[in-house]
Design a protein around this motif. Sequence first.
Motif, short mmCIF file in Angstrom:
data_model
loop_
_atom_site.label_atom_id
_atom_site.label_comp_id
_atom_site.label_asym_id
_atom_site.label_seq_id
_atom_site.Cartn_x
_atom_site.Cartn_y
_atom_site.Cartn_z
N UNK A 118 0.85 -1.18 0.00
CA UNK A 118 0.00 0.00 0.00
C UNK A 118 0.89 1.24 0.00
N UNK A 119 0.61 2.15 -0.94
CA UNK A 119 1.41 3.38 -1.06
C UNK A 119 1.05 4.35 0.07
N UNK A 120 2.08 4.83 0.74
CA UNK A 120 1.86 5.81 1.81
C UNK A 120 2.56 7.10 1.43
N UNK A 121 1.80 8.19 1.37
CA UNK A 121 2.36 9.49 1.02
C UNK A 121 3.20 10.01 2.18
N UNK A 122 4.42 10.47 1.89
CA UNK A 122 5.26 10.99 2.97
C UNK A 122 5.74 12.41 2.68
N UNK A 123 5.14 13.02 1.62
CA UNK A 123 5.53 14.39 1.26
C UNK A 123 4.29 15.20 0.95
N UNK A 124 4.41 16.50 1.16
CA UNK A 124 3.30 17.39 0.82
C UNK A 124 3.83 18.52 -0.02
#
Length: 189
Positions: A6-12
């Motif tokens: 599962x892809x987890x976003x770690x940047x905004x």
Amino acid sequence: MGGNHHFVSNSYLVKTKNLTNNQEAQLSQKLRDTDKVQNTSFISTQVEKQDSLSRSLQPVVLIFIVLSGTLAFVVLYNLTNINISERERELATIKVLGFFDNEVTMYIVRENVIFTIFGILVGFGIGKMLTWFIITMASSDLVTFPLIIPWESYLISAAMTTVFSAIVMVVTHLKLKHINMIEALKSNE
């Protein structure tokens, strides 16, 4: 093969109003102080780095232009000289037959014009390939340069080649005016 990834976003990507360098530094510090942000990076900083990189490449590009121009001039001049010395008898003969200096010059210049046009067109293709190669070599994981060659660059390079060719043609004309017809026709082949 693998399990359920599962892809987890770690940047905004955050859009702010225009900030000064000082304000950017303060915002960066505030975000890092929360202990929830590891790193911040501003597009304005990236743009400055890119500009600085581009500026540092300018002297190299200038050297390439000067050397290429010199090479084009030397090659054209030598080819024309060889052409004249190889055909001295032929040129002297048409001079003796009553052709004017301008007509004799046009005899050689016509070939140079064809070579120049051919050289410009082939140069466009080879130049684009060389530029692509240089840009690919200069690119890294952090910085990639797009291959954008404005039409003005093609125009300038064609104009420079034409100017060098014209200078060679003027020198050729002066040289052809002074062909010693008697010597050229007397010499044994």
